[in-house]
Design a protein around this motif. Structure first.
Motif, PDB file in Angstrom:
ATOM      1  N   ARG A  64       3.832 -52.430  79.935  1.00 39.46           N
ATOM      2  CA  ARG A  64       4.263 -53.686  79.316  1.00 39.46           C
ATOM      3  C   ARG A  64       5.502 -53.434  78.466  1.00 39.46           C
ATOM      4  O   ARG A  64       5.730 -52.320  77.985  1.00 39.46           O
ATOM      5  N   VAL A  65       6.282 -54.496  78.263  1.00 41.76           N
ATOM      6  CA  VAL A  65       7.424 -54.488  77.353  1.00 41.76           C
ATOM      7  C   VAL A  65       7.233 -55.667  76.402  1.00 41.76           C
ATOM      8  O   VAL A  65       6.974 -56.790  76.845  1.00 41.76           O
ATOM      9  N   THR A  66       7.357 -55.417  75.113  1.00 40.01           N
ATOM     10  CA  THR A  66       7.044 -56.451  74.129  1.00 40.01           C
ATOM     11  C   THR A  66       8.183 -56.614  73.125  1.00 40.01           C
ATOM     12  O   THR A  66       9.225 -55.958  73.218  1.00 40.01           O
ATOM     13  N   ARG A  71      13.491 -55.779  80.001  1.00 37.94           N
ATOM     14  CA  ARG A  71      13.792 -54.712  80.948  1.00 37.94           C
ATOM     15  C   ARG A  71      13.724 -55.258  82.371  1.00 37.94           C
ATOM     16  O   ARG A  71      12.793 -55.978  82.734  1.00 37.94           O
ATOM     17  N   VAL A  72      14.731 -54.887  83.163  1.00 35.75           N
ATOM     18  CA  VAL A  72      14.784 -55.295  84.572  1.00 35.75           C
ATOM     19  C   VAL A  72      14.885 -54.035  85.430  1.00 35.75           C
ATOM     20  O   VAL A  72      15.736 -53.172  85.181  1.00 35.75           O
ATOM     21  N   THR A  73      14.020 -53.933  86.416  1.00 35.08           N
ATOM     22  CA  THR A  73      14.031 -52.815  87.344  1.00 35.08           C
ATOM     23  C   THR A  73      14.282 -53.343  88.747  1.00 35.08           C
ATOM     24  O   THR A  73      13.607 -54.278  89.193  1.00 35.08           O
ATOM     25  N   MET A  74      15.256 -52.746  89.439  1.00 35.36           N
ATOM     26  CA  MET A  74      15.587 -53.205  90.781  1.00 35.36           C
ATOM     27  C   MET A  74      14.639 -52.582  91.808  1.00 35.36           C
ATOM     28  O   MET A  74      14.531 -51.361  91.909  1.00 35.36           O
ATOM     29  N   ILE A  82      10.841 -57.985  86.255  1.00 35.22           N
ATOM     30  CA  ILE A  82      11.277 -58.422  84.932  1.00 35.22           C
ATOM     31  C   ILE A  82      10.121 -58.196  83.971  1.00 35.22           C
ATOM     32  O   ILE A  82       9.021 -58.719  84.173  1.00 35.22           O
ATOM     33  N   GLN A  83      10.369 -57.427  82.927  1.00 38.15           N
ATOM     34  CA  GLN A  83       9.354 -57.174  81.919  1.00 38.15           C
ATOM     35  C   GLN A  83       9.833 -57.725  80.588  1.00 38.15           C
ATOM     36  O   GLN A  83      10.847 -57.286  80.031  1.00 38.15           O
ATOM     37  N   ILE A  89       6.815 -59.727  85.690  1.00 42.51           N
ATOM     38  CA  ILE A  89       7.199 -60.790  86.625  1.00 42.51           C
ATOM     39  C   ILE A  89       7.964 -60.170  87.792  1.00 42.51           C
ATOM     40  O   ILE A  89       8.936 -59.437  87.582  1.00 42.51           O
ATOM     41  N   LEU A  90       7.544 -60.465  89.004  1.00 41.07           N
ATOM     42  CA  LEU A  90       8.277 -60.050  90.199  1.00 41.07           C
ATOM     43  C   LEU A  90       9.002 -61.238  90.797  1.00 41.07           C
ATOM     44  O   LEU A  90       8.461 -62.349  90.852  1.00 41.07           O
TER      45      LEU A  90
END
Length: 337
Positions: A64-66, A71-74, A82-83, A89-90
Protein backbone atom coordinates in the motif's frame (compact mmCIF):
# COMPACT_ATOMS: atom_id res chain seq x y z
CA UNK A 1 -35.08 -2.94 -42.45
CA UNK A 2 -35.19 -3.58 -38.68
CA UNK A 3 -33.06 -1.40 -36.46
CA UNK A 4 -29.66 -2.88 -35.62
CA UNK A 5 -29.65 -4.08 -32.01
CA UNK A 6 -26.96 -2.98 -29.62
CA UNK A 7 -25.85 -6.10 -27.67
CA UNK A 8 -24.23 -4.14 -24.85
CA UNK A 9 -26.37 -1.15 -23.96
CA UNK A 10 -30.04 -0.18 -24.09
CA UNK A 11 -30.53 3.42 -23.06
CA UNK A 12 -32.04 6.71 -24.15
CA UNK A 13 -30.31 8.75 -26.86
CA UNK A 14 -28.02 11.54 -25.68
CA UNK A 15 -25.57 14.07 -27.09
CA UNK A 16 -23.11 11.18 -27.63
CA UNK A 17 -25.45 8.19 -28.17
CA UNK A 18 -27.88 7.89 -31.07
CA UNK A 19 -29.90 5.01 -29.65
CA UNK A 20 -27.64 2.36 -31.20
CA UNK A 21 -24.08 3.69 -31.31
CA UNK A 22 -21.98 6.06 -29.26
CA UNK A 23 -20.11 8.85 -31.02
CA UNK A 24 -17.74 11.75 -30.43
CA UNK A 25 -19.64 15.04 -30.73
CA UNK A 26 -18.11 16.93 -33.68
CA UNK A 27 -15.33 14.33 -33.70
CA UNK A 28 -13.72 12.30 -36.46
CA UNK A 29 -15.25 8.87 -36.99
CA UNK A 30 -12.83 5.93 -37.36
CA UNK A 31 -11.93 4.98 -40.91
CA UNK A 32 -13.77 2.27 -42.82
CA UNK A 33 -12.56 -0.86 -44.59
CA UNK A 34 -11.27 1.08 -47.61
CA UNK A 35 -9.12 3.30 -45.38
CA UNK A 36 -7.99 0.29 -43.38
CA UNK A 37 -6.82 -1.48 -46.54
CA UNK A 38 -5.02 1.66 -47.74
CA UNK A 39 -3.16 1.83 -44.42
CA UNK A 40 -2.33 -1.86 -44.19
CA UNK A 41 -0.85 -1.87 -47.69
CA UNK A 42 1.16 1.35 -47.44
CA UNK A 43 4.48 -0.45 -46.84
CA UNK A 44 5.48 2.03 -44.11
CA UNK A 45 5.25 -0.20 -41.03
CA UNK A 46 8.45 -0.08 -38.99
CA UNK A 47 10.04 -3.34 -37.90
CA UNK A 48 9.94 -3.92 -34.16
CA UNK A 49 12.26 -6.31 -32.31
CA UNK A 50 10.67 -9.64 -31.49
CA UNK A 51 11.65 -9.36 -27.83
CA UNK A 52 12.80 -6.58 -25.50
CA UNK A 53 14.25 -7.06 -22.03
CA UNK A 54 12.68 -5.27 -19.10
CA UNK A 55 14.97 -2.25 -18.52
CA UNK A 56 15.21 -2.68 -14.77
CA UNK A 57 13.67 -6.12 -14.33
CA UNK A 58 10.16 -6.69 -12.97
CA UNK A 59 9.03 -4.34 -10.23
CA UNK A 60 7.84 -5.66 -6.86
CA UNK A 61 5.30 -3.13 -5.58
CA UNK A 62 4.67 -2.34 -1.95
CA UNK A 63 1.35 -3.52 -0.52
CA UNK A 64 0.00 0.00 0.00
CA UNK A 65 0.94 3.66 -0.44
CA UNK A 66 -0.59 6.17 1.96
CA UNK A 67 -0.49 9.82 3.03
CA UNK A 68 0.55 12.27 0.33
CA UNK A 69 2.43 9.60 -1.64
CA UNK A 70 1.43 8.74 -5.20
CA UNK A 71 3.18 5.92 -7.03
CA UNK A 72 2.69 4.66 -10.58
CA UNK A 73 4.22 1.44 -11.86
CA UNK A 74 4.17 0.59 -15.56
CA UNK A 75 2.94 -2.89 -16.41
CA UNK A 76 3.02 -2.25 -20.15
CA UNK A 77 1.04 -0.50 -22.90
CA UNK A 78 -2.02 0.98 -21.12
CA UNK A 79 -1.75 -1.22 -18.03
CA UNK A 80 -0.53 0.69 -14.99
CA UNK A 81 -0.67 0.21 -11.25
CA UNK A 82 -1.70 3.39 -9.42
CA UNK A 83 -1.11 3.37 -5.68
CA UNK A 84 -2.65 6.24 -3.77
CA UNK A 85 -4.63 6.84 -0.55
CA UNK A 86 -4.17 3.23 0.56
CA UNK A 87 -5.82 1.92 -2.63
CA UNK A 88 -4.35 -0.17 -5.44
CA UNK A 89 -5.83 0.61 -8.84
CA UNK A 90 -5.11 -1.12 -12.15
CA UNK A 91 -5.86 0.49 -15.49
CA UNK A 92 -6.73 -1.59 -18.57
CA UNK A 93 -4.87 -4.66 -17.25
CA UNK A 94 -3.47 -7.04 -19.88
CA UNK A 95 -1.15 -9.88 -18.87
CA UNK A 96 -1.97 -11.95 -21.97
CA UNK A 97 0.64 -12.47 -24.67
CA UNK A 98 -1.57 -11.05 -27.41
CA UNK A 99 -4.02 -8.16 -27.71
CA UNK A 100 -6.49 -10.26 -29.67
CA UNK A 101 -9.75 -12.23 -29.45
CA UNK A 102 -7.70 -15.41 -29.97
CA UNK A 103 -4.52 -16.69 -28.33
CA UNK A 104 -2.78 -17.84 -31.51
CA UNK A 105 -2.87 -14.68 -33.66
CA UNK A 106 -2.95 -10.91 -33.40
CA UNK A 107 -0.58 -8.28 -31.99
CA UNK A 108 1.90 -9.95 -29.65
CA UNK A 109 3.69 -8.25 -26.79
CA UNK A 110 7.44 -7.89 -27.22
CA UNK A 111 8.18 -7.24 -23.55
CA UNK A 112 7.04 -9.05 -20.43
CA UNK A 113 4.68 -7.33 -17.98
CA UNK A 114 6.56 -4.93 -15.72
CA UNK A 115 5.09 -6.64 -12.65
CA UNK A 116 4.66 -10.41 -12.47
CA UNK A 117 1.01 -11.21 -11.82
CA UNK A 118 1.85 -13.10 -8.63
CA UNK A 119 3.75 -10.04 -7.32
CA UNK A 120 0.74 -7.73 -7.51
CA UNK A 121 -0.39 -6.16 -4.24
CA UNK A 122 -4.06 -6.60 -3.29
CA UNK A 123 -6.00 -4.98 -6.14
CA UNK A 124 -9.01 -2.93 -5.05
CA UNK A 125 -10.16 -1.30 -8.28
CA UNK A 126 -9.81 -2.03 -11.98
CA UNK A 127 -10.51 0.77 -14.46
CA UNK A 128 -11.35 -0.36 -18.00
CA UNK A 129 -11.48 2.62 -20.37
CA UNK A 130 -12.99 0.84 -23.41
CA UNK A 131 -13.39 -2.54 -25.02
CA UNK A 132 -10.56 -2.84 -27.56
CA UNK A 133 -8.55 -5.99 -26.93
CA UNK A 134 -5.43 -4.09 -25.89
CA UNK A 135 -7.49 -2.56 -23.07
CA UNK A 136 -10.21 -5.06 -22.12
CA UNK A 137 -8.64 -8.51 -21.75
CA UNK A 138 -11.14 -10.96 -20.31
CA UNK A 139 -8.47 -13.56 -19.48
CA UNK A 140 -6.70 -11.06 -17.23
CA UNK A 141 -9.92 -9.71 -15.72
CA UNK A 142 -11.01 -13.26 -14.89
CA UNK A 143 -7.74 -13.99 -13.13
CA UNK A 144 -7.96 -10.72 -11.21
CA UNK A 145 -11.51 -11.52 -10.16
CA UNK A 146 -10.61 -14.94 -8.81
CA UNK A 147 -7.41 -13.87 -7.04
CA UNK A 148 -8.25 -10.31 -5.91
CA UNK A 149 -12.01 -9.73 -6.22
CA UNK A 150 -11.66 -6.07 -7.28
CA UNK A 151 -14.37 -3.56 -8.10
CA UNK A 152 -14.48 -3.08 -11.89
CA UNK A 153 -15.33 0.40 -13.17
CA UNK A 154 -15.99 0.96 -16.87
CA UNK A 155 -18.01 3.09 -19.30
CA UNK A 156 -21.52 2.16 -20.44
CA UNK A 157 -21.87 -1.17 -22.23
CA UNK A 158 -18.52 -2.60 -21.24
CA UNK A 159 -20.14 -3.82 -18.02
CA UNK A 160 -22.20 -6.23 -20.15
CA UNK A 161 -19.03 -7.76 -21.60
CA UNK A 162 -17.42 -8.15 -18.18
CA UNK A 163 -20.54 -9.44 -16.44
CA UNK A 164 -21.14 -12.07 -19.13
CA UNK A 165 -17.74 -13.55 -18.29
CA UNK A 166 -17.90 -12.78 -14.55
CA UNK A 167 -21.57 -12.71 -13.49
CA UNK A 168 -20.77 -12.40 -9.78
CA UNK A 169 -18.19 -9.62 -10.10
CA UNK A 170 -18.75 -6.14 -8.68
CA UNK A 171 -19.04 -3.93 -11.79
CA UNK A 172 -20.03 -0.26 -12.01
CA UNK A 173 -20.84 1.34 -15.36
CA UNK A 174 -20.46 5.06 -15.95
CA UNK A 175 -21.57 7.59 -18.55
CA UNK A 176 -19.60 10.73 -19.33
CA UNK A 177 -20.18 13.16 -16.49
CA UNK A 178 -21.03 10.48 -13.91
CA UNK A 179 -19.28 10.27 -10.53
CA UNK A 180 -18.80 7.25 -8.30
CA UNK A 181 -18.00 7.52 -4.60
CA UNK A 182 -17.71 4.02 -3.20
CA UNK A 183 -14.51 4.39 -1.18
CA UNK A 184 -13.80 6.79 1.69
CA UNK A 185 -10.84 8.50 0.01
CA UNK A 186 -11.68 8.21 -3.68
CA UNK A 187 -14.20 9.65 -6.11
CA UNK A 188 -14.08 8.49 -9.73
CA UNK A 189 -15.39 10.75 -12.48
CA UNK A 190 -15.95 9.54 -16.06
CA UNK A 191 -15.12 12.20 -18.64
CA UNK A 192 -15.16 12.42 -22.45
CA UNK A 193 -12.31 11.41 -24.71
CA UNK A 194 -12.28 11.01 -28.49
CA UNK A 195 -12.04 7.37 -29.42
CA UNK A 196 -14.25 4.43 -30.46
CA UNK A 197 -14.89 0.79 -29.57
CA UNK A 198 -15.36 -2.67 -31.07
CA UNK A 199 -14.87 -6.32 -30.17
CA UNK A 200 -15.87 -7.61 -33.60
CA UNK A 201 -17.00 -6.45 -37.04
CA UNK A 202 -20.65 -5.72 -36.18
CA UNK A 203 -20.43 -3.89 -32.84
CA UNK A 204 -18.51 -0.72 -33.73
CA UNK A 205 -19.04 2.03 -31.14
CA UNK A 206 -21.78 0.11 -29.30
CA UNK A 207 -19.97 0.42 -25.96
CA UNK A 208 -18.76 3.75 -24.61
CA UNK A 209 -15.15 4.86 -24.10
CA UNK A 210 -14.07 7.32 -21.41
CA UNK A 211 -11.29 9.03 -19.51
CA UNK A 212 -11.29 8.90 -15.71
CA UNK A 213 -10.53 11.55 -13.10
CA UNK A 214 -9.53 10.17 -9.71
CA UNK A 215 -10.13 12.59 -6.85
CA UNK A 216 -7.99 11.60 -3.86
CA UNK A 217 -6.56 13.22 -0.70
CA UNK A 218 -3.16 13.13 -2.42
CA UNK A 219 -4.41 15.10 -5.42
CA UNK A 220 -6.33 14.61 -8.64
CA UNK A 221 -5.27 12.16 -11.35
CA UNK A 222 -6.42 12.41 -14.96
CA UNK A 223 -6.21 9.07 -16.77
CA UNK A 224 -6.84 8.61 -20.48
CA UNK A 225 -6.54 5.18 -22.08
CA UNK A 226 -6.85 6.28 -25.72
CA UNK A 227 -7.85 9.54 -27.36
CA UNK A 228 -7.56 11.75 -30.37
CA UNK A 229 -6.52 15.31 -29.57
CA UNK A 230 -9.53 17.01 -31.22
CA UNK A 231 -8.18 20.52 -30.74
CA UNK A 232 -7.69 19.92 -27.02
CA UNK A 233 -11.40 20.33 -26.26
CA UNK A 234 -11.52 17.59 -23.63
CA UNK A 235 -8.33 18.76 -21.92
CA UNK A 236 -9.71 22.27 -21.57
CA UNK A 237 -13.01 20.94 -20.25
CA UNK A 238 -11.26 18.72 -17.68
CA UNK A 239 -9.25 21.65 -16.33
CA UNK A 240 -12.31 23.89 -16.22
CA UNK A 241 -14.35 21.28 -14.35
CA UNK A 242 -11.78 19.79 -12.00
CA UNK A 243 -9.00 22.36 -11.71
CA UNK A 244 -5.35 21.37 -11.94
CA UNK A 245 -4.10 17.78 -11.70
CA UNK A 246 -1.18 16.38 -9.75
CA UNK A 247 -0.76 13.75 -12.44
CA UNK A 248 -2.00 13.16 -15.97
CA UNK A 249 -1.62 9.68 -17.49
CA UNK A 250 -1.67 10.21 -21.24
CA UNK A 251 -1.27 8.00 -24.33
CA UNK A 252 1.69 8.86 -26.55
CA UNK A 253 1.82 5.92 -28.99
CA UNK A 254 -0.08 4.20 -31.83
CA UNK A 255 -0.37 7.36 -33.92
CA UNK A 256 1.02 6.66 -37.42
CA UNK A 257 -0.06 7.21 -40.12
CA UNK A 258 -1.64 10.48 -39.03
CA UNK A 259 -4.25 10.59 -41.81
CA UNK A 260 -5.74 7.37 -40.43
CA UNK A 261 -5.02 7.64 -36.69
CA UNK A 262 -5.45 11.36 -35.96
CA UNK A 263 -9.09 11.20 -34.90
CA UNK A 264 -8.57 8.47 -32.32
CA UNK A 265 -4.88 8.50 -31.29
CA UNK A 266 -2.95 11.62 -30.33
CA UNK A 267 0.78 11.87 -31.06
CA UNK A 268 3.44 12.93 -28.51
CA UNK A 269 3.33 16.58 -29.57
CA UNK A 270 -0.41 16.66 -28.97
CA UNK A 271 0.04 14.85 -25.65
CA UNK A 272 2.39 17.62 -24.50
CA UNK A 273 -0.12 20.25 -25.56
CA UNK A 274 -2.83 18.37 -23.68
CA UNK A 275 -0.57 18.18 -20.63
CA UNK A 276 -0.38 21.97 -20.60
CA UNK A 277 -4.07 22.49 -21.34
CA UNK A 278 -5.28 20.27 -18.49
CA UNK A 279 -2.94 22.07 -16.06
CA UNK A 280 -1.17 18.95 -14.83
CA UNK A 281 1.96 19.23 -12.71
CA UNK A 282 3.36 15.87 -13.88
CA UNK A 283 2.51 13.30 -16.53
CA UNK A 284 3.15 9.69 -17.43
CA UNK A 285 3.25 8.65 -21.07
CA UNK A 286 1.88 5.20 -21.89
CA UNK A 287 0.45 3.16 -24.81
CA UNK A 288 3.80 2.48 -26.47
CA UNK A 289 6.63 -0.04 -26.56
CA UNK A 290 4.63 -3.20 -25.76
CA UNK A 291 2.56 -4.34 -28.75
CA UNK A 292 2.88 -2.96 -32.27
CA UNK A 293 -0.47 -1.65 -33.39
CA UNK A 294 0.56 1.04 -35.88
CA UNK A 295 3.42 2.10 -38.16
CA UNK A 296 5.85 4.00 -35.93
CA UNK A 297 9.08 2.46 -34.62
CA UNK A 298 9.16 1.11 -31.08
CA UNK A 299 11.31 3.99 -29.79
CA UNK A 300 9.65 6.75 -31.83
CA UNK A 301 7.07 7.87 -29.22
CA UNK A 302 9.64 8.42 -26.46
CA UNK A 303 11.99 10.29 -28.83
CA UNK A 304 9.17 12.46 -30.14
CA UNK A 305 8.01 13.19 -26.59
CA UNK A 306 11.51 14.26 -25.58
CA UNK A 307 11.68 16.63 -28.55
CA UNK A 308 8.19 18.04 -27.95
CA UNK A 309 9.03 18.80 -24.32
CA UNK A 310 12.28 20.48 -25.35
CA UNK A 311 10.46 22.57 -27.95
CA UNK A 312 8.08 23.80 -25.24
CA UNK A 313 10.83 24.36 -22.67
CA UNK A 314 9.28 21.82 -20.30
CA UNK A 315 11.53 19.85 -17.95
CA UNK A 316 11.56 16.24 -19.17
CA UNK A 317 11.28 15.06 -15.55
CA UNK A 318 7.72 16.38 -15.50
CA UNK A 319 6.47 14.10 -18.29
CA UNK A 320 7.94 10.61 -18.16
CA UNK A 321 7.41 7.93 -20.81
CA UNK A 322 7.40 4.91 -18.51
CA UNK A 323 8.80 1.63 -19.75
CA UNK A 324 7.55 -1.69 -18.39
CA UNK A 325 8.79 -2.20 -14.85
CA UNK A 326 9.58 1.48 -14.22
CA UNK A 327 8.21 3.17 -11.11
CA UNK A 328 7.39 6.86 -10.75
CA UNK A 329 6.99 8.33 -7.28
CA UNK A 330 5.12 11.47 -8.26
CA UNK A 331 6.45 14.51 -6.37
CA UNK A 332 4.13 16.60 -4.27
CA UNK A 333 3.61 19.70 -6.42
CA UNK A 334 4.29 23.17 -5.11
CA UNK A 335 1.28 25.26 -4.06
CA UNK A 336 -0.43 27.19 -6.83
CA UNK A 337 -1.19 30.87 -6.54
Amino acid sequence: MPKLKNPYYDGAPSDHYDGTRFFNPEGIAPGGLKDLWKWRTNGQKATWPKTVDLPAGPAKPADRVTGTDLRVTMIGHASLLIQVAGLNILTDPVWSKRASPVSFAGPKRVIDPGVAFEDLPPIDIVLVTHNHYDHLDLATLTRLYHEHGPHFVTPLGNDTIIEKALPDAKVSDMDWGDSLTYWDDLTIHAEPCHHWSARGVRDRSMALWAAFVLETPAGRIYHIGDTGFHGGVNYRAAAEKHGHFRLAILPIGAYEPRWFMKGQHQNPQEAVEGFELCKAHYAVGHHFGTVQLTDEAIDAPAKALEQALADKGIDAARFRPLRAGEVFDVPVPPPRD
